[in-house]
Write a protein that holds these residues in place. Structure first.
Motif: not given
Length: 335
Positions: A141-164
């Motif tokens: 979805g077009p508004k799912d980037w915040t969700i993707i960011t949270r899941e990305f951080i949890k699974r990769s333990q890497t600090v990334r911005y939603p915009k990034q």
């Protein structure tokens, strides 16, 4: 083990509770708000204002709320003696959500907004790209980037911005990106749309499937820069850029040598119209031609700087801007 309640948390960090935060160290990772609080103020704030403010989760956080979150996370990092990047590995926000009685996703989103911009300089790894592609397929979805960011951080333990994360996918690793060179029709289309849409790159990319807004912007700027280099212009103004746009669109060609030669040809021309002041309109600064306002008499006469002093170009579809009219009149009177 981090305790689940506020009072137990204060007891948990009692030996470091009154220690000042290491702001120079924190500034390497997060943006410190202007308004800070002492440990005593922190405890008073939580028992009063924060309890009221947390009900309004959708409201914008001020400096006190931001500093409060930074203080809590910093105390946990100091107590557990972990690194800044390990807060996700040790599930700090999951524990903090119980202490503050706020959703973990909410706290993580607020924390991401505080991260220092310099963190974006961290290079991307192949496993990160693979994880991002997998998450984007799951959350499309077009508004799912915040969700993707949270899941990305949890699974990769890497600090990334939603915009990034969004820009990394859209501009670099999206499988649908067309990475072939732009053809002539595409480039001419970009210049026409850049004029119509006032260089709205995101809007143009929507009508050019497979091309990203970053690709489109780079192609446009590259051609403008090549033409200015041909003209040996160290600087070009917005008006200069509009003239180049008009030439490219009218000539249906963006060759730097051709466009620059046309501009050089206009440079060598003599002024094609004489402006004069009309006594009936002596109180106004607008130039007149044979008693008629210049823009009404000569709607297609234009002046463009291009570092050519006292040169006025006659070119269809160009118009004289008000401030250029004053310059043209002044230059003519001086001659």
């Amino acid at each position: 083990m981090i305790p689940p309640t506020w009072n137990e948390f204060l007891e948990f960090i009692s030996d470091i509770q009154d220690n000042e935060l290491d702001k120079p160290l924190l500034c390497q990772f997060i943006k410190i708000p202007n308004k800070c609080m002492t440990s005593i103020q922190i405890k008073q704030y939580f028992s009063k204002d924060f309890q009221k403010a947390k009900i309004k989760r959708s409201c914008k956080w001020g400096d006190r709320e931001k500093y409060f979150l930074i203080w809590c996370v910093s105390k946990i990092i100091a107590k557990l003696q972990i690194k800044f990047q390990e807060v996700y590995l040790y599930q700090v926000f999951e524990k903090l959500s119980n202490i503050l009685d706020l959703p973990e996703e909410f706290l993580l989103t607020k924390w991401l907004s505080l991260l220092n911009y310099k963190l974006k300089l961290q290079p991307w790894k192949q496993e990160e790209d693979d994880l991002l592609i997998e998450l984007r397929q799951q959350y499309s979805g077009p508004k799912d980037w915040t969700i993707i960011t949270r899941e990305f951080i949890k699974r990769s333990q890497t600090v990334r911005y939603p915009k990034q994360i969004r820009e990394r996918f859209n501009n670099v690793i999206n499988p649908n990106i067309n990475k072939n060179e732009f053809n002539k029709d595409e480039i001419l289309f970009i210049f026409r749309e850049a004029q119509n849409k006032d260089k709205n790159w995101a809007g143009i990319s929507k009508i050019m499937p497979g091309r990203t807004d970053n690709q489109i912007k780079n192609v446009y700027n590259s051609i403008i820069r090549k033409i200015s280099n041909e003209m040996r212009m160290n600087y070009y103004s917005e008006v200069d850029e509009q003239v180049i746009q008009n030439l490219i669109i009218q000539q249906n060609n963006y060759d730097p040598k051709m466009i620059s030669s046309l501009l050089e040809e206009f440079k060598r021309k003599k002024p094609c119209v004489k402006t004069e002041s009309c006594s009936d309109y002596s109180q106004t600064s607008e130039p007149y031609f044979q008693g008629v306002p210049f823009q009404m008499a000569c709607p297609y006469i234009s002046y463009s700087p291009f570092q050519f002093q006292n040169i006025y170009f006659c070119f269809p579809q160009f118009y004289l801007l008000p401030h250029q009219s004053q310059i043209a009149t002044q230059n003519f009177n001086e001659t």
